[in-house]
Design a protein around this motif. Structure first.
Motif, mmCIF file in Angstrom:
data_model
loop_
_atom_site.group_PDB
_atom_site.id
_atom_site.type_symbol
_atom_site.label_atom_id
_atom_site.label_comp_id
_atom_site.label_asym_id
_atom_site.label_seq_id
_atom_site.Cartn_x
_atom_site.Cartn_y
_atom_site.Cartn_z
ATOM 1 N N ILE A 72 0.876 -1.167 0.000
ATOM 2 C CA ILE A 72 0.000 0.000 0.000
ATOM 3 C C ILE A 72 0.914 1.217 0.000
ATOM 4 O O ILE A 72 1.500 1.565 1.026
ATOM 5 N N ALA A 73 1.051 1.831 -1.142
ATOM 6 C CA ALA A 73 2.014 2.920 -1.325
ATOM 7 C C ALA A 73 1.728 4.122 -0.433
ATOM 8 O O ALA A 73 2.653 4.741 0.090
ATOM 9 N N ASP A 74 0.455 4.455 -0.256
ATOM 10 C CA ASP A 74 0.096 5.655 0.507
ATOM 11 C C ASP A 74 0.560 5.590 1.957
ATOM 12 O O ASP A 74 0.927 6.606 2.538
ATOM 13 N N THR A 75 0.530 4.405 2.544
ATOM 14 C CA THR A 75 0.844 4.270 3.974
ATOM 15 C C THR A 75 2.136 3.509 4.237
ATOM 16 O O THR A 75 2.524 3.345 5.387
ATOM 17 N N GLN A 76 2.773 3.026 3.176
ATOM 18 C CA GLN A 76 3.953 2.169 3.301
ATOM 19 C C GLN A 76 3.629 0.872 4.035
ATOM 20 O O GLN A 76 4.500 0.196 4.559
ATOM 21 N N GLY A 77 2.355 0.516 4.086
ATOM 22 C CA GLY A 77 1.903 -0.713 4.726
ATOM 23 C C GLY A 77 1.701 -1.812 3.700
ATOM 24 O O GLY A 77 2.224 -1.749 2.583
ATOM 25 N N ALA A 78 0.944 -2.815 4.095
ATOM 26 C CA ALA A 78 0.686 -3.943 3.213
ATOM 27 C C ALA A 78 -0.686 -4.521 3.508
ATOM 28 O O ALA A 78 -1.224 -4.351 4.605
ATOM 29 N N PHE A 79 -1.227 -5.215 2.526
ATOM 30 C CA PHE A 79 -2.514 -5.886 2.634
ATOM 31 C C PHE A 79 -2.284 -7.349 2.294
ATOM 32 O O PHE A 79 -1.665 -7.671 1.287
ATOM 33 N N LEU A 80 -2.750 -8.253 3.145
ATOM 34 C CA LEU A 80 -2.580 -9.676 2.936
ATOM 35 C C LEU A 80 -3.880 -10.284 2.442
ATOM 36 O O LEU A 80 -4.944 -10.051 3.027
ATOM 37 N N THR A 81 -3.795 -11.062 1.366
ATOM 38 C CA THR A 81 -4.933 -11.876 0.951
ATOM 39 C C THR A 81 -4.534 -13.332 1.154
ATOM 40 O O THR A 81 -3.386 -13.712 0.928
ATOM 41 N N TRP A 82 -5.491 -14.132 1.605
ATOM 42 C CA TRP A 82 -5.241 -15.554 1.868
ATOM 43 C C TRP A 82 -6.452 -16.292 1.326
ATOM 44 O O TRP A 82 -7.530 -16.256 1.904
ATOM 45 N N HIS A 83 -6.289 -16.914 0.192
ATOM 46 C CA HIS A 83 -7.385 -17.572 -0.505
ATOM 47 C C HIS A 83 -7.158 -19.072 -0.480
ATOM 48 O O HIS A 83 -6.037 -19.535 -0.735
ATOM 49 N N ALA A 84 -8.191 -19.835 -0.185
ATOM 50 C CA ALA A 84 -8.052 -21.290 -0.153
ATOM 51 C C ALA A 84 -9.244 -21.959 -0.807
ATOM 52 O O ALA A 84 -10.351 -21.428 -0.803
ATOM 53 N N THR A 85 -8.977 -23.129 -1.357
ATOM 54 C CA THR A 85 -10.039 -24.006 -1.821
ATOM 55 C C THR A 85 -9.871 -25.327 -1.087
ATOM 56 O O THR A 85 -8.741 -25.776 -0.845
ATOM 57 N N PHE A 86 -10.980 -25.918 -0.702
ATOM 58 C CA PHE A 86 -10.954 -27.201 -0.009
ATOM 59 C C PHE A 86 -12.362 -27.758 0.046
ATOM 60 O O PHE A 86 -13.335 -27.056 -0.205
#
Length: 118
Positions: A72-86
């Motif tokens: 996330i460029a604006d805040t120098q942070g990050a966003f995590l996505t965690w996708h699963a199939t089961f």
């Protein structure tokens, strides 16, 4: 050592490198349960990794998951996505499988990650 609060040990049991696709690790839970996972893919350029669970006490089968970190460029942070199939393992409902994955696996892992990075 794992940063997941329910995991007390992690050991690579197959593969030359823990970051090479095909590597298999065995996780030991704080309750002495065991999980076997295989690294399917690691993409540094896209900040993504894909793994599958080979064996675990979770009521799931055919589990495959991809985690990706988005800057996330604006805040120098990050966003995590965690996708699963089961699928739900034999003898379990889909709701039991979803609850186990989200409440027993994802929620404590994300909380521990957040605390580590704060």
């Amino acid at each position: 050592m794992s940063s997941h609060p329910a995991i007390k040990a992690s050991e690579i049991t197959e593969g030359d490198s823990p970051s090479a696709p095909g590597a298999v690790r065995v996780l030991t839970g704080t309750d002495d349960s065991t999980y076997r996972e295989r690294l399917v893919g690691l993409d540094d350029a896209h900040r993504a990794l894909t793994y599958e669970i080979l064996d675990s006490p979770l009521p799931v089968s055919g589990y495959r998951s991809t985690m990706r970190v988005w800057p996330i460029a604006d805040t120098q942070g990050a966003f995590l996505t965690w996708h699963a199939t089961f699928d739900a393992a034999d003898g379990h409902t889909p709701q039991q499988a979803v609850t186990a994955v989200t409440e027993e696996a994802y929620a404590p892992a994300i909380a521990a990650l957040h605390q580590t990075l704060s």
